[in-house]
Design a protein around this motif. Structure first.
Motif, PDB file in Angstrom:
ATOM      1  N   ILE B   6       0.848  -1.210   0.000  1.00 32.78           N
ATOM      2  CA  ILE B   6       0.000   0.000   0.000  1.00 32.78           C
ATOM      3  C   ILE B   6       0.878   1.253   0.000  1.00 32.78           C
ATOM      4  O   ILE B   6       0.616   2.216  -0.727  1.00 32.78           O
ATOM      5  CB  ILE B   6      -0.947  -0.005   1.220  1.00 32.78           C
ATOM      6  N   ARG B   7       1.960   1.205   0.775  1.00 28.14           N
ATOM      7  CA  ARG B   7       2.872   2.343   0.813  1.00 28.14           C
ATOM      8  C   ARG B   7       3.471   2.608  -0.575  1.00 28.14           C
ATOM      9  O   ARG B   7       3.594   3.760  -1.017  1.00 28.14           O
ATOM     10  CB  ARG B   7       3.987   2.099   1.838  1.00 28.14           C
ATOM     11  N   ALA B   8       3.820   1.518  -1.260  1.00 31.14           N
ATOM     12  CA  ALA B   8       4.399   1.655  -2.605  1.00 31.14           C
ATOM     13  C   ALA B   8       3.393   2.302  -3.567  1.00 31.14           C
ATOM     14  O   ALA B   8       3.747   3.172  -4.372  1.00 31.14           O
ATOM     15  CB  ALA B   8       4.845   0.289  -3.123  1.00 31.14           C
ATOM     16  N   VAL B   9       2.130   1.884  -3.460  1.00 29.28           N
ATOM     17  CA  VAL B   9       1.086   2.476  -4.307  1.00 29.28           C
ATOM     18  C   VAL B   9       0.929   3.967  -3.975  1.00 29.28           C
ATOM     19  O   VAL B   9       0.843   4.819  -4.872  1.00 29.28           O
ATOM     20  CB  VAL B   9      -0.268   1.736  -4.114  1.00 29.28           C
ATOM     21  N   ALA B  10       0.933   4.262  -2.677  1.00 28.16           N
ATOM     22  CA  ALA B  10       0.770   5.662  -2.250  1.00 28.16           C
ATOM     23  C   ALA B  10       1.921   6.520  -2.768  1.00 28.16           C
ATOM     24  O   ALA B  10       1.706   7.632  -3.272  1.00 28.16           O
ATOM     25  CB  ALA B  10       0.681   5.741  -0.729  1.00 28.16           C
ATOM     26  N   LEU B  11       3.138   5.973  -2.686  1.00 30.51           N
ATOM     27  CA  LEU B  11       4.293   6.742  -3.153  1.00 30.51           C
ATOM     28  C   LEU B  11       4.254   6.944  -4.666  1.00 30.51           C
ATOM     29  O   LEU B  11       4.564   8.025  -5.178  1.00 30.51           O
ATOM     30  CB  LEU B  11       5.592   6.031  -2.758  1.00 30.51           C
ATOM     31  N   ALA B  12       3.851   5.882  -5.385  1.00 34.57           N
ATOM     32  CA  ALA B  12       3.771   5.998  -6.849  1.00 34.57           C
ATOM     33  C   ALA B  12       2.733   7.048  -7.240  1.00 34.57           C
ATOM     34  O   ALA B  12       2.948   7.846  -8.158  1.00 34.57           O
ATOM     35  CB  ALA B  12       3.427   4.640  -7.455  1.00 34.57           C
ATOM     36  N   THR B  13       1.602   7.058  -6.517  1.00 27.21           N
ATOM     37  CA  THR B  13       0.544   8.044  -6.801  1.00 27.21           C
ATOM     38  C   THR B  13       1.055   9.455  -6.516  1.00 27.21           C
ATOM     39  O   THR B  13       0.841  10.382  -7.297  1.00 27.21           O
ATOM     40  CB  THR B  13      -0.692   7.752  -5.927  1.00 27.21           C
ATOM     41  N   LYS B  65      -8.048  12.921   9.004  1.00 26.98           N
ATOM     42  CA  LYS B  65      -7.264  11.830   9.601  1.00 26.98           C
ATOM     43  C   LYS B  65      -6.020  11.527   8.776  1.00 26.98           C
ATOM     44  O   LYS B  65      -5.171  10.743   9.192  1.00 26.98           O
ATOM     45  CB  LYS B  65      -8.104  10.549   9.661  1.00 26.98           C
ATOM     46  N   LEU B  66      -5.949  12.078   7.573  1.00 28.58           N
ATOM     47  CA  LEU B  66      -4.884  11.696   6.636  1.00 28.58           C
ATOM     48  C   LEU B  66      -3.835  12.796   6.543  1.00 28.58           C
ATOM     49  O   LEU B  66      -3.782  13.536   5.571  1.00 28.58           O
ATOM     50  CB  LEU B  66      -5.495  11.419   5.251  1.00 28.58           C
ATOM     51  N   GLU B  71      -0.201   7.609   8.366  1.00 25.39           N
ATOM     52  CA  GLU B  71      -1.651   7.619   8.610  1.00 25.39           C
ATOM     53  C   GLU B  71      -2.426   7.232   7.361  1.00 25.39           C
ATOM     54  O   GLU B  71      -3.422   6.515   7.428  1.00 25.39           O
ATOM     55  CB  GLU B  71      -2.093   9.014   9.084  1.00 25.39           C
ATOM     56  N   VAL B  72      -1.964   7.714   6.216  1.00 26.29           N
ATOM     57  CA  VAL B  72      -2.621   7.369   4.951  1.00 26.29           C
ATOM     58  C   VAL B  72      -2.558   5.855   4.744  1.00 26.29           C
ATOM     59  O   VAL B  72      -3.566   5.208   4.417  1.00 26.29           O
ATOM     60  CB  VAL B  72      -1.956   8.111   3.760  1.00 26.29           C
ATOM     61  N   VAL B  73      -1.364   5.273   4.971  1.00 22.81           N
ATOM     62  CA  VAL B  73      -1.192   3.828   4.757  1.00 22.81           C
ATOM     63  C   VAL B  73      -2.072   3.033   5.727  1.00 22.81           C
ATOM     64  O   VAL B  73      -2.767   2.097   5.318  1.00 22.81           O
ATOM     65  CB  VAL B  73       0.301   3.434   4.915  1.00 22.81           C
ATOM     66  N   LEU B  76      -5.748   3.255   4.692  1.00 24.22           N
ATOM     67  CA  LEU B  76      -6.049   2.457   3.504  1.00 24.22           C
ATOM     68  C   LEU B  76      -6.012   0.971   3.836  1.00 24.22           C
ATOM     69  O   LEU B  76      -6.845   0.198   3.347  1.00 24.22           O
ATOM     70  CB  LEU B  76      -5.049   2.778   2.384  1.00 24.22           C
ATOM     71  N   ALA B  77      -5.056   0.563   4.682  1.00 23.45           N
ATOM     72  CA  ALA B  77      -4.938  -0.846   5.058  1.00 23.45           C
ATOM     73  C   ALA B  77      -6.200  -1.298   5.783  1.00 23.45           C
ATOM     74  O   ALA B  77      -6.707  -2.401   5.550  1.00 23.45           O
ATOM     75  CB  ALA B  77      -3.709  -1.051   5.936  1.00 23.45           C
ATOM     76  N   ALA B  78      -6.725  -0.428   6.641  1.00 19.94           N
ATOM     77  CA  ALA B  78      -7.921  -0.780   7.407  1.00 19.94           C
ATOM     78  C   ALA B  78      -9.154  -0.886   6.513  1.00 19.94           C
ATOM     79  O   ALA B  78     -10.044  -1.686   6.765  1.00 19.94           O
ATOM     80  CB  ALA B  78      -8.146   0.254   8.513  1.00 19.94           C
ATOM     81  N   LYS B  79      -9.185  -0.082   5.452  1.00 15.93           N
ATOM     82  CA  LYS B  79     -10.386  -0.044   4.599  1.00 15.93           C
ATOM     83  C   LYS B  79     -10.276  -0.900   3.344  1.00 15.93           C
ATOM     84  O   LYS B  79     -11.260  -1.124   2.663  1.00 15.93           O
ATOM     85  CB  LYS B  79     -10.676   1.408   4.180  1.00 15.93           C
ATOM     86  N   SER B  80      -9.054  -1.352   3.074  1.00 14.24           N
ATOM     87  CA  SER B  80      -8.771  -2.084   1.840  1.00 14.24           C
ATOM     88  C   SER B  80      -9.554  -3.399   1.800  1.00 14.24           C
ATOM     89  O   SER B  80      -9.602  -4.098   2.795  1.00 14.24           O
ATOM     90  CB  SER B  80      -7.271  -2.333   1.842  1.00 14.24           C
ATOM     91  N   PRO B  81     -10.156  -3.751   0.659  1.00 14.18           N
ATOM     92  CA  PRO B  81     -10.960  -4.965   0.620  1.00 14.18           C
ATOM     93  C   PRO B  81     -10.096  -6.227   0.758  1.00 14.18           C
ATOM     94  O   PRO B  81      -8.948  -6.204   0.398  1.00 14.18           O
ATOM     95  CB  PRO B  81     -11.631  -4.912  -0.754  1.00 14.18           C
TER      96      PRO B  81
END
Lengths: 384, 81
Positions: B6-13, B65-66, B71-73, B76-81
């Motif tokens: 998730i962190r990698a996706v966030a960084l790429a975005t 909250k973000l 915090e973003v990661v 997203l981890a908590a809400k990720s399907p």
């Protein structure tokens, strides 16, 4: 015979470099169609044609630097036969690119990927000098990176290439503004409680991709208010003011590498908020990617600078000639607010107006800002 | 998807919006928008990019909250399907 000339894309543009033709001899061109990509000192611009016709001859070669007003190509008018018109004057020394109608010649078209163009801009490289290794000679991101590795950049801290050109262009336009335009300034604190409450409610029911930013409300309010203050919306040219029929709202967009460009949201007064927000998003994206259209660059009738939530409290802008006004918004922030004999916390924004004293006076300017303030108390009526 | 992914996706975005950032210099526990020059539209595009890639709905009420990348990661981890 129609002469397709390099248009002036703003007060700070004297010349441009043709990057790429988007048409070939024999192609039919419609109104508003992108015909060429031209690099200005600020950014690459998709230049549109404002006439219909069939491309007769491409006169200027990609890579060539030409002054504003140069004939870039000739078109046959609808119904006109090739050869019936006199040949167009061609700047001396420019090789011709003409090909017989209907036989597009490969190799005259310079293909550049958007990523490559953007990267070249950031590195201050001239795309015309970079050899392309992609399909059909296209210049790819790799080609630009290879070239960037060869070309040493300037000493640390000294802007090179595009940045230096951008600074020169801004300097020229702003110095002209301060030399020629007698600015006056007025400012107004605008309560944003009602607007933000409406926005929160509205965004809660919208899908993520359609959410609105406060900026959309501010821009819409300015566009609507301008309809009642035509003396702030238009151009001062040749010693006289011409009011514009529509509000083409120039939006100051900062570039990540430094500098700014203020392309237009066209006819902002007539567009619903959702559309205005989508167009704003698209405009910012394309501005930063270097793919603005010529109409967006040349047509703003007034500029808005919105510092946003990371900005300072207020801003007093420098008018972009030949426009006659600039509206500035600072950061929206909670402030102590006196109302009905009491004191409370209220999100508020400082709106400012810099305007041309040759055309309007401070009294009208103040009334304009009050109109913007009143409109922002009723955002639910924007789309009515 | 685990936190690292998730962190990698966030960084790429983030990089698609702010190509100039240096990943090594980003501190996960510091406010992101202090470290990276993101205006409100950049921020919206960042969240929209995360929404598109991770299929996570982010209500505007949760924006507060973000603040940091961590915090973003976590969010997203908590809400990720």
């Amino acid at each position: 015979m129609i002469e397709f000339k390099l248009p002036s894309l703003g007060a700070d543009m004297d010349d441009g470099r043709l990057l790429e033709w988007k048409v070939q001899p024999g192609d039919v061109v419609k109104k508003g169609q992108v015909v060429a990509i031209v690099d200005t000192s600020k950014t690459a611009v998709d230049v549109e044609s404002w006439q219909e016709g069939t491309v007769a001859e491409l006169i200027v070669v990609p890579g060539e630097k030409i002054p504003v007003g140069t004939v870039l190509a000739t078109f046959l008018e609808p119904g006109e036969k090739p050869g019936t018109a006199r040949p167009a004057p061609r700047p001396a020394g420019l090789p011709t690119l003409a090909a017989p109608a209907g036989t597009p010649s490969p190799g005259t078209r310079r293909m550049v990927s958007p990523a490559a163009r953007k990267h070249a801009q950031e590195k201050g490289l001239d795309i015309a000098t970079i050899a392309g290794t992609g399909p059909r000679g296209a210049v790819t991101l790799e080609d630009v990176e290879r070239q960037a590795a060869i070309k040493p950049s300037g000493p640390a801290g000294v802007p090179v290439g595009k940045n230096a050109e951008m600074r020169r262009a801004i300097a020229a336009a702003m110095a002209r503004s301060k030399r020629e335009i007698p600015h006056y300034y007025v400012a107004e604190s605008i309560p944003m409680g009602a607007a933000l409450a409406w926005l929160t409610q509205e965004n809660a029911r919208r899908p993520m991709g359609e959410r609105l930013l406060p900026a959309a409300l501010l821009l819409k309010a300015v566009a609507l208010a301008l309809q009642r203050f035509p003396e702030l919306n238009g151009f001062f040219r040749d010693g006289a003011f011409q009011a514009a029929a529509k509000v083409h709202l120039g939006v100051a967009i900062s570039m990540r590498a430094g500098g700014l460009i203020a392309p237009a949201l066209l006819a902002a007064e007539s567009k619903p908020l959702t559309q205005l927000m989508q167009e704003l998003t698209d405009l910012v994206k394309r501005c930063r990617a270097g793919s603005l259209k010529s109409s967006e660059i040349s047509e703003p009738t007034i500029t808005v600078t919105n510092l946003g939530d990371q900005g300072s409290e207020s801003v007093f802008g420098v008018i972009y000639p030949p426009q006659v006004a600039l509206v500035g918004f600072g950061r929206i922030a909670d402030r102590p607010w006196a109302e009905n004999g009491g004191l409370k916390l209220m999100p508020a924004v400082t709106a400012s107006l810099s305007a041309d004293h040759r055309v309007s006076d401070g009294h009208r300017g103040a009334l304009f800002l009050i109109e913007v303030r009143e409109l922002l108390q009723r955002p639910e009526e924007f789309d009515k | 998807m685990n936190d690292a992914e998730i962190r990698a996706v966030a960084l790429a975005t983030l990089k698609s919006i702010a190509p100039e950032i240096e990943e090594d210099e980003l501190r996960g526990d510091h406010p992101l928008r202090r470290q990276v020059d993101l205006d409100s539209m950049d921020w919206l595009n960042f969240l929209l990019g995360l929404h598109d890639k991770l299929k996570v709905e982010i209500p505007e009420a949760d924006y507060a909250k973000l603040v940091t990348l961590d915090e973003v990661v976590a969010y997203l981890a908590a809400k990720s399907p």
